[in-house]
Design an enzyme around this catalytic site. Structure first.
Site, short mmCIF file in Angstrom:
data_model
loop_
_atom_site.label_atom_id
_atom_site.label_comp_id
_atom_site.label_asym_id
_atom_site.label_seq_id
_atom_site.Cartn_x
_atom_site.Cartn_y
_atom_site.Cartn_z
N GLY A 1 0.83 -1.20 0.00
CA GLY A 1 0.00 0.00 0.00
C GLY A 1 0.86 1.25 0.00
O GLY A 1 1.96 1.26 -0.55
N LEU A 2 0.36 2.29 0.66
CA LEU A 2 1.06 3.57 0.73
C LEU A 2 1.43 4.10 -0.65
O LEU A 2 2.53 4.55 -0.89
CB LEU A 2 2.34 3.46 1.58
CG LEU A 2 2.11 3.32 3.09
CD1 LEU A 2 3.43 3.24 3.80
CD2 LEU A 2 1.29 4.48 3.62
N CYS A 3 0.52 3.96 -1.59
CA CYS A 3 0.78 4.56 -2.90
C CYS A 3 -0.47 5.27 -3.40
O CYS A 3 -0.90 5.10 -4.53
CB CYS A 3 1.28 3.52 -3.90
SG CYS A 3 0.38 1.97 -3.85
N GLY A 4 -1.04 6.06 -2.52
CA GLY A 4 -2.17 6.89 -2.92
C GLY A 4 -3.35 6.04 -3.36
O GLY A 4 -3.63 5.01 -2.77
N PHE B 1 -3.68 4.25 -5.93
CA PHE B 1 -3.32 3.30 -6.98
C PHE B 1 -4.14 2.01 -6.92
O PHE B 1 -4.84 1.65 -7.87
CB PHE B 1 -1.82 2.99 -6.87
CG PHE B 1 -1.35 1.95 -7.84
CD1 PHE B 1 -1.10 2.30 -9.15
CD2 PHE B 1 -1.18 0.64 -7.45
CE1 PHE B 1 -0.67 1.35 -10.06
CE2 PHE B 1 -0.75 -0.31 -8.36
CZ PHE B 1 -0.50 0.05 -9.65
#
Lengths: 297, 136
Positions: free
Chosen positions: A88-91, A93
């Protein structure tokens, strides 16, 4: 908040900022590599599309055309390959891909079709498992986070698709992924894999079509080449989608971490300001107490 | 008329070779083909084997391909392969090891089906590789 609490808070935000800015740097170097890999894969995919277009013209309208090209006669069961990231931690996406997949599932089920899912990447599986676990046939792990996605992995996934198609379990297959546009933008893409969408002939070839353009001899015959080319083409399409997705993921993570770093900076400024105000207030209070204490004497 | 043939070998992962030469001999499904400049356009299915690049009267490069396709035009030829490697960089041991693994995998798959066909294909590729390395 007391002074001590504020001080702790500032320190913790500072730590977070360090992490997010490091993640941003990592993402930007990974993005560069992913982009290079996607570019290296391009000549192969383009040549293959061109060959396929030439070949498909040759067998057009033939009754014995390969099924991967002409499709099964039915349109009942759709296979969706949902390609997401492992992390995760990709907006937005992963969630945008999953949202697109959910919409497509609802639409297909509304039309009375059966839907099956193959999840590529952990996040997509985790999100879809909550409510559509019954649809998930297969989960492909350990592919999308590799430093360099090997072509063999794409072939493996392509095999899952063709095996099911040949067994008559599915009639159509579509892959859902984010097409890489630039470091800051990508586009949710649905690409139909089976039956194969024949790419149009490149413009250059169409132009010279008045003259006898390159008319190819086929060695061995068209059909045998097609029988080999179609499965390979499927793998190439999946490979491309995975590479584009990998580049988009890193781009999205870079943007998200850039934002997070900026927000953390702003937060630190705000907290520091109120920390200084409180400190000053405390000093002033103490001074007043001393002065009024002295006056009382 | 151009006097050199543009030879390109690409795999999905990278471009493996790109050069001008006099002749390319490639392993066609139905037999080897020697391609010279001004060849009539054709599309060829390849079997696992050796692509030999000839220039100046000698073989300048020998590349192994694990099957694939070739497009031949008057000015050159482009080979698309899933896997290719320069034979100069492949050791005899590595090739033998690969054949060994492929054969073991093949022996493990007992029921008929796509998996068995795939494993069999891997054995063929590995056999061709060993043969190619031995001939070098």
């Amino acid at each position: 908040m007391s002074l001590k609490e504020l001080r702790n808070r500032i320190n913790s935000v500072k730590q977070t900022k360090k992490i997010t800015s490091a993640m941003k740097l990592v993402a930007s170097s990974k993005l560069k590599r992913a982009q290079e890999q996607a570019e290296r894969a391009r000549p192969f995919a383009e040549k293959m599309a061109e060959m396929l277009a030439n070949l498909a013209r040759g067998v057009e309208g033939m009754p014995e055309a390969p099924r991967l090209l002409s499709g099964s006669d039915k349109d009942d069961t759709h296979l969706l390959l949902v390609a997401t990231a492992d992390r995760g931690l990709c907006g937005g996406f992963n969630s945008s891909i999953v949202r697109g997949a959910r919409r497509r599932i609802a639409q297909l089920e509304g039309d009375g079709k059966r839907v099956r899912l193959i999840c590529i990447g952990r996040k997509g599986r985790d999100l879809l498992r909550r409510d559509r676990a019954d649809l998930i046939e297969e989960y492909v792990a350990d592919v999308v986070s590799k430093r360099q996605i090997p072509f063999a992995d794409a072939e493996r996934i392509a095999q899952m698709v063709t095996d099911r198609f040949d067994a008559g379990e599915i009639d159509r297959a579509t892959i859902i992924y984010n097409r890489f546009k630039s470091a800051i933008s990508s586009e949710l893409t649905f690409r139909q894999l089976v039956p194969v969408e024949v790419p149009p002939l490149p413009a250059a070839a169409a132009e010279v079509s008045n003259e006898p353009g390159p008319l190819y001899d086929f060695e061995p015959g068209e059909e045998r080449i097609l029988a080999e080319l179609l499965p390979t083409n499927l793998a190439v399409q999946i490979y491309r989608a995975l590479l584009e997705n990998a580049a988009s993921e890193q781009g999205a993570r870079m943007a998200a971490m850039d934002n997070a770093t900026r927000n953390a900076g702003e937060m630190i400024d705000k907290l520091t300001l109120s920390y200084n105000r409180q400190r000053q207030a405390a000093i002033t209070k103490e001074l007043i107490e001393i002065v009024s204490g002295a006056e009382a004497l | 008329m151009a006097d050199k043939l543009n030879f390109e070998l690409v795999s999905p992962e990278s471009e493996l070779a790109s050069e001008a030469c006099d002749m390319v001999v490639m392993p066609g499904e139905d037999g080897d083909l020697g391609i010279l400049v001004e060849h009539s356009p054709m599309v060829v299915l390849l079997r696992p084997g050796v692509v030999a690049v000839h220039d100046g009267g000698a073989v300048v490069k020998r590349l192994f391909v694990a099957g694939g396709f070739a497009e031949v035009r008057a000015d050159g030829c482009i080979l698309l392969t899933e896997e290719g490697m320069d034979l100069a960089a492949v050791g005899r041991e590595a090739a033998a090891r690969r054949l060994d693994t492929a054969q073991r995998d093949f022996a493990e798959v007992t029921e008929e089906g796509p998996a068995r066909t795939r494993a069999e294909r891997q054995v063929h590729v590995a056999e061709a590789l060993v043969e190619a390395v031995d001939a070098a």
